[in-house]
Design an enzyme around this catalytic site. Structure first.
Site, PDB file in Angstrom:
ATOM      1  N   ASP A 102       0.824  -1.211   0.000  1.00 53.48           N
ATOM      2  CA  ASP A 102       0.000   0.000   0.000  1.00 53.48           C
ATOM      3  C   ASP A 102       0.860   1.264   0.000  1.00 53.48           C
ATOM      4  O   ASP A 102       0.692   2.170   0.821  1.00 53.48           O
ATOM      5  CB  ASP A 102      -0.972  -0.013   1.180  1.00 53.48           C
ATOM      6  CG  ASP A 102      -2.006  -1.118   1.026  1.00 53.48           C
ATOM      7  OD1 ASP A 102      -3.025  -0.878   0.367  1.00 53.48           O
ATOM      8  OD2 ASP A 102      -1.760  -2.232   1.535  1.00 53.48           O
ATOM      9  N   HIS A 144       0.981   3.688  -2.284  1.00 54.87           N
ATOM     10  CA  HIS A 144       0.099   4.823  -2.592  1.00 54.87           C
ATOM     11  C   HIS A 144       0.844   6.124  -2.898  1.00 54.87           C
ATOM     12  O   HIS A 144       0.525   7.188  -2.350  1.00 54.87           O
ATOM     13  CB  HIS A 144      -0.906   5.036  -1.467  1.00 54.87           C
ATOM     14  CG  HIS A 144      -1.971   3.982  -1.413  1.00 54.87           C
ATOM     15  ND1 HIS A 144      -2.853   3.756  -2.432  1.00 54.87           N
ATOM     16  CD2 HIS A 144      -2.265   3.049  -0.464  1.00 54.87           C
ATOM     17  CE1 HIS A 144      -3.655   2.758  -2.119  1.00 54.87           C
ATOM     18  NE2 HIS A 144      -3.310   2.296  -0.934  1.00 54.87           N
ATOM     19  N   ASP A 156      -0.852  -2.007  -4.576  1.00 55.92           N
ATOM     20  CA  ASP A 156      -1.358  -0.637  -4.450  1.00 55.92           C
ATOM     21  C   ASP A 156      -0.210   0.365  -4.447  1.00 55.92           C
ATOM     22  O   ASP A 156       0.003   1.123  -3.490  1.00 55.92           O
ATOM     23  CB  ASP A 156      -2.221  -0.455  -3.206  1.00 55.92           C
ATOM     24  CG  ASP A 156      -3.710  -0.652  -3.504  1.00 55.92           C
ATOM     25  OD1 ASP A 156      -4.042  -1.113  -4.603  1.00 55.92           O
ATOM     26  OD2 ASP A 156      -4.538  -0.356  -2.624  1.00 55.92           O
ATOM     27  N   ASN A 216      -5.878  -3.307  -6.141  1.00 56.09           N
ATOM     28  CA  ASN A 216      -7.038  -2.717  -6.813  1.00 56.09           C
ATOM     29  C   ASN A 216      -6.741  -1.335  -7.369  1.00 56.09           C
ATOM     30  O   ASN A 216      -7.259  -0.949  -8.431  1.00 56.09           O
ATOM     31  CB  ASN A 216      -8.243  -2.659  -5.866  1.00 56.09           C
ATOM     32  CG  ASN A 216      -7.971  -1.923  -4.577  1.00 56.09           C
ATOM     33  OD1 ASN A 216      -7.318  -2.463  -3.684  1.00 56.09           O
ATOM     34  ND2 ASN A 216      -8.456  -0.694  -4.441  1.00 56.09           N
ATOM     35  N   HIS A 217      -5.861  -0.575  -6.703  1.00 58.42           N
ATOM     36  CA  HIS A 217      -5.567   0.780  -7.184  1.00 58.42           C
ATOM     37  C   HIS A 217      -4.699   0.785  -8.432  1.00 58.42           C
ATOM     38  O   HIS A 217      -4.517   1.846  -9.042  1.00 58.42           O
ATOM     39  CB  HIS A 217      -4.930   1.611  -6.069  1.00 58.42           C
ATOM     40  CG  HIS A 217      -5.917   2.103  -5.059  1.00 58.42           C
ATOM     41  ND1 HIS A 217      -6.751   3.168  -5.293  1.00 58.42           N
ATOM     42  CD2 HIS A 217      -6.224   1.649  -3.818  1.00 58.42           C
ATOM     43  CE1 HIS A 217      -7.521   3.362  -4.241  1.00 58.42           C
ATOM     44  NE2 HIS A 217      -7.224   2.452  -3.329  1.00 58.42           N
ATOM     45  N   ASP A 246      -6.904   2.175 -11.147  1.00 63.70           N
ATOM     46  CA  ASP A 246      -7.549   3.475 -10.965  1.00 63.70           C
ATOM     47  C   ASP A 246      -7.566   4.307 -12.239  1.00 63.70           C
ATOM     48  O   ASP A 246      -8.444   5.155 -12.422  1.00 63.70           O
ATOM     49  CB  ASP A 246      -6.838   4.278  -9.868  1.00 63.70           C
ATOM     50  CG  ASP A 246      -7.231   3.838  -8.473  1.00 63.70           C
ATOM     51  OD1 ASP A 246      -8.226   3.106  -8.344  1.00 63.70           O
ATOM     52  OD2 ASP A 246      -6.547   4.218  -7.517  1.00 63.70           O
ATOM     53  N   HIS A 250      -3.176  -8.873  -2.172  1.00 64.24           N
ATOM     54  CA  HIS A 250      -3.781  -7.576  -1.882  1.00 64.24           C
ATOM     55  C   HIS A 250      -5.257  -7.857  -1.606  1.00 64.24           C
ATOM     56  O   HIS A 250      -6.128  -7.642  -2.448  1.00 64.24           O
ATOM     57  CB  HIS A 250      -3.600  -6.605  -3.042  1.00 64.24           C
ATOM     58  CG  HIS A 250      -3.910  -5.196  -2.649  1.00 64.24           C
ATOM     59  ND1 HIS A 250      -3.001  -4.386  -2.008  1.00 64.24           N
ATOM     60  CD2 HIS A 250      -5.047  -4.464  -2.733  1.00 64.24           C
ATOM     61  CE1 HIS A 250      -3.545  -3.218  -1.754  1.00 64.24           C
ATOM     62  NE2 HIS A 250      -4.807  -3.249  -2.171  1.00 64.24           N
ATOM     63  N   HIS A 302      -3.792  -4.141   1.485  1.00 68.21           N
ATOM     64  CA  HIS A 302      -5.174  -3.706   1.242  1.00 68.21           C
ATOM     65  C   HIS A 302      -5.859  -3.138   2.474  1.00 68.21           C
ATOM     66  O   HIS A 302      -6.449  -2.061   2.396  1.00 68.21           O
ATOM     67  CB  HIS A 302      -6.014  -4.838   0.645  1.00 68.21           C
ATOM     68  CG  HIS A 302      -7.384  -4.410   0.208  1.00 68.21           C
ATOM     69  ND1 HIS A 302      -7.594  -3.343  -0.657  1.00 68.21           N
ATOM     70  CD2 HIS A 302      -8.622  -4.902   0.509  1.00 68.21           C
ATOM     71  CE1 HIS A 302      -8.893  -3.204  -0.871  1.00 68.21           C
ATOM     72  NE2 HIS A 302      -9.536  -4.121  -0.172  1.00 68.21           N
ATOM     73  N   GLN A 337      -4.346  -2.185   5.161  1.00 60.60           N
ATOM     74  CA  GLN A 337      -3.433  -1.157   5.666  1.00 60.60           C
ATOM     75  C   GLN A 337      -3.321  -1.159   7.198  1.00 60.60           C
ATOM     76  O   GLN A 337      -3.561  -0.158   7.863  1.00 60.60           O
ATOM     77  CB  GLN A 337      -3.834   0.219   5.106  1.00 60.60           C
ATOM     78  CG  GLN A 337      -3.752   0.257   3.590  1.00 60.60           C
ATOM     79  CD  GLN A 337      -4.154   1.572   2.948  1.00 60.60           C
ATOM     80  OE1 GLN A 337      -4.817   1.597   1.933  1.00 60.60           O
ATOM     81  NE2 GLN A 337      -3.738   2.686   3.538  1.00 60.60           N
ATOM     82  N   ARG A 362      -8.309   8.073   7.340  1.00 62.77           N
ATOM     83  CA  ARG A 362      -8.937   6.802   6.963  1.00 62.77           C
ATOM     84  C   ARG A 362      -9.604   6.111   8.152  1.00 62.77           C
ATOM     85  O   ARG A 362     -10.729   5.601   8.041  1.00 62.77           O
ATOM     86  CB  ARG A 362      -7.867   5.889   6.344  1.00 62.77           C
ATOM     87  CG  ARG A 362      -8.324   4.482   6.003  1.00 62.77           C
ATOM     88  CD  ARG A 362      -7.123   3.612   5.654  1.00 62.77           C
ATOM     89  NE  ARG A 362      -7.502   2.226   5.398  1.00 62.77           N
ATOM     90  CZ  ARG A 362      -7.638   1.693   4.200  1.00 62.77           C
ATOM     91  NH1 ARG A 362      -7.416   2.436   3.128  1.00 62.77           N
ATOM     92  NH2 ARG A 362      -7.974   0.428   4.049  1.00 62.77           N
ATOM     93  N   ARG A 398     -13.896   6.171   7.743  1.00 63.91           N
ATOM     94  CA  ARG A 398     -14.494   4.874   7.394  1.00 63.91           C
ATOM     95  C   ARG A 398     -15.221   4.234   8.570  1.00 63.91           C
ATOM     96  O   ARG A 398     -15.658   3.093   8.478  1.00 63.91           O
ATOM     97  CB  ARG A 398     -13.421   3.914   6.861  1.00 63.91           C
ATOM     98  CG  ARG A 398     -12.781   4.397   5.572  1.00 63.91           C
ATOM     99  CD  ARG A 398     -11.838   3.367   4.980  1.00 63.91           C
ATOM    100  NE  ARG A 398     -11.222   3.857   3.754  1.00 63.91           N
ATOM    101  CZ  ARG A 398     -10.848   3.087   2.731  1.00 63.91           C
ATOM    102  NH1 ARG A 398     -11.031   1.788   2.803  1.00 63.91           N
ATOM    103  NH2 ARG A 398     -10.295   3.609   1.652  1.00 63.91           N
TER     104      ARG A 398
END
Length: 545
Positions: free
Chosen positions: A42, A44, A85, A117-118, A121, A214, A247, A249, A370, A374
């Site tokens: 992750d 990012h 990610d 998944n990212h 994007d 992930h 994923h 995190q 986050r 969430r």
């Protein structure tokens, strides 16, 4: 030494070569092999250190090089893996399609990564470019493109004479976490079903099996409305020695069986999870840590000797000699690697030139972290929702928490700050709904799990949610009238069913405004600066019982 095909410039080539890298015939009997697995996840877009001097690939490379040298000196070998990610999260990276991040990973000499998944994007052309750029395989056994695997499902490495098979797996939720245009014809099949097929195949070629995933670490397999994660897979699939995850995190540091330490302190001991004989590790996010797992291999036994999360210049707030708050390292400061720093500096300068444009200011931090957004109503959700309502003249707004990626700091605000909050470039959609339809929509969103990107943030509507059902709802001070028409603002990602939201694309009241969310937020901030953070406190507008 590791031996493998050094560059996968085409997806089909990667698939053709899966499992076919040149490997040794196998380890010697009665010989002990020392193997260290290093891992991150992750990332990012955090190729550069933050404003406090934390993390960043330059300091990360110093640590990785030091561990490699130490392990080599003792006769061992190292494998460096990522839980995926790499994309999305820091504007300097986002504007450059994560090129600096992948180039940094090349310089770090990553051996393989899971597809996150990212990675979907942006349009497919960006992912294709990234696959050609990297010097290591992107792995995923459960992603299919028009019926064929899109990525190599695994790679076998010769790690000092031990054959280690690394399998990749990607969350099944990806299809609802990204824009449908980016995954047309793509299936994200069951991770458990694919692993059950791949692991026996891999076991026939390898001495050790690692899953680079992930999928997320959900304590005791409690994944709620999200797809199954590492714990569930490890329980269902035997024969996996280690899961290097991502994923969710989290620092996966366990206090007891099925009890994770949710207040892990950097630099303290970390005990990884273990399920069905499989170790599960995860190194939080953003390159905050490099995970280090030291194993021995002897006569078929792959034994964990020591595990640690190495903080990458993480800092805590302390009281300075002058009585004011100050920052101090949790552990010893790590110098930045000169070669990595030289390579990344032009990318950082280019990104900064485009982003350091003033847009306004705030008198205090506006919370969008986050862990908060969430789980509960958050000020950043209110601010984003209000900006959408203001631009489109909507009666209320619903914002998926996964679309809000950061807080706004106190003080001057730049365009970079805005893009850190909303990096995806979604347009704002309005849908005119009857009151009855509004209630149906609100009830659908009220069921979204705490902790997931789907968790809803509401603005312009007061709600009481009891056991996942809306028991009271009002707009503009009046109960929602089933026969009245209301205008709702959401983003285009939600409108097409992203994060599992009800699909509204074909609704007769659907209008895509064409306004990009970050640009709308930027204009709202500029028009109202200096922002008063208290104006965006969520208060008791949404109560859950």
């Amino acid at each position: 030494m590791r031996r493998f095909v050094p560059r996968f410039s085409l997806g089909l080539l990667a698939l053709a070569l899966a499992g076919c890298a040149s490997v040794a015939p196998g380890p010697e009997k009665d010989k002990t092999y020392n193997i260290t697995i290093l891992h991150t996840n992750d990332h990012h877009g955090h190729f550069w250190k933050n404003s406090d001097g934390e993390y960043g690939l330059s300091a990360q490379k110093t640590v990785v090089d030091q561990v490699r040298a130490e392990v080599k000196a003792s006769g061992g070998s190292v494998l460096l893996l990522s839980g995926g990610d790499i994309n999305t999260g820091v504007p300097e990276s986002d504007l450059q399609n994560a090129v600096p991040d992948f180039e940094g990973m090349n310089l770090l000499k990553f051996d393989a990564m899971a597809v996150g998944n990212h990675e979907f994007d942006k349009p497919r052309a960006v992912l294709d470019m990234q696959r050609k750029l990297v010097h290591f395989p992107m792995l995923s056994a459960n992603i299919y493109d028009h019926g064929q695997r899109m990525f190599a499902p695994y790679q076998v490495f010769n790690v000092g004479g031990v054959r280690i098979g690394v399998m990749g797996l990607t969350t099944e939720d990806t299809y609802k976490l990204v824009h449908p245009d980016n995954v047309q014809g793509v299936e994200f099949r069951s991770v458990i079903a694919e692993a059950q097929k791949v692991v026996p195949e891999l076991r026939s070629q390898a001495d050790v099996v690692i899953a680079a995933t992930h999928m997320g670490h959900y304590v005791d397999g409690q994944h709620g409305s999200q797809a199954e994660g590492d714990v569930e897979m490890a329980r269902a699939v035997s024969g996996i020695d280690l899961v290097v995850g991502g994923h969710s995190q989290n620092p996966v540091c366990m206090q007891a069986e099925n009890v994770r330490d949710e207040a892990y302190v950097p630099g303290t001991p970390c005990a990884p999870d273990r399920q069905n004989g499989t170790w599960i590790v995860q190194a939080h996010e953003w390159g905050k840590y490099v995970g280090r797992a030291d194993f021995t291999y002897r006569n078929g036994e792959f034994k964990l000797v020591h595990y640690a999360l190495i903080p990458i210049n993480l800092k805590k707030t302390v009281t300075g000699a002058d009585g004011k708050p100050a920052k101090a390292f949790y552990t010893s400061e790590i110098a930045e690697d000169a070669a990595m720093l030289a390579m990344l500096t032009p990318y950082q300068a280019k990104g900064q030139a485009q982003l350091n444009v003033p847009v306004g200011s705030s008198d205090a931090r506006i919370e969008g972290d986050r862990s908060v957004i969430r789980a509960q109503p958050a000020a950043m959700g209110v601010l984003v929702g209000l900006s959408m309502m203001d631009k489109t003249k909507a009666d209320f707004a619903v914002v998926n928490a996964g679309g809000v990626r950061d807080s706004l700091p106190a003080g001057p605000l730049s365009y970079k700050d805005v893009l850190k909050v909303q990096p995806f470039g979604n347009t704002i959609v309005t849908v005119d709904l009857s009151g009855a339809e509004v209630m149906d929509y609100l009830n659908a969103t009220a069921k979204m799990s705490v902790g997931s990107g789907a968790f809803p943030q509401f603005t312009g509507v007061r709600l009481v949610i009891t056991a996942g059902v809306v028991s009271s709802a009002s707009i503009q001070g009046a109960p929602i009238d089933p026969a009245k028409t209301y205008r709702m603002a959401i983003n285009a990602f939600q409108a097409v069913g992203g994060d599992g939201y009800p699909k509204l694309l074909g609704h007769k009241g659907y209008v895509d405004s064409g306004f990009v969310d970050a640009d709308v937020l930027r204009g709202f901030i500029t028009a109202r600066s200096p922002l008063k953070a208290a104006d965006y406190a969520p208060g008791d507008a949404v109560l859950r019982k």
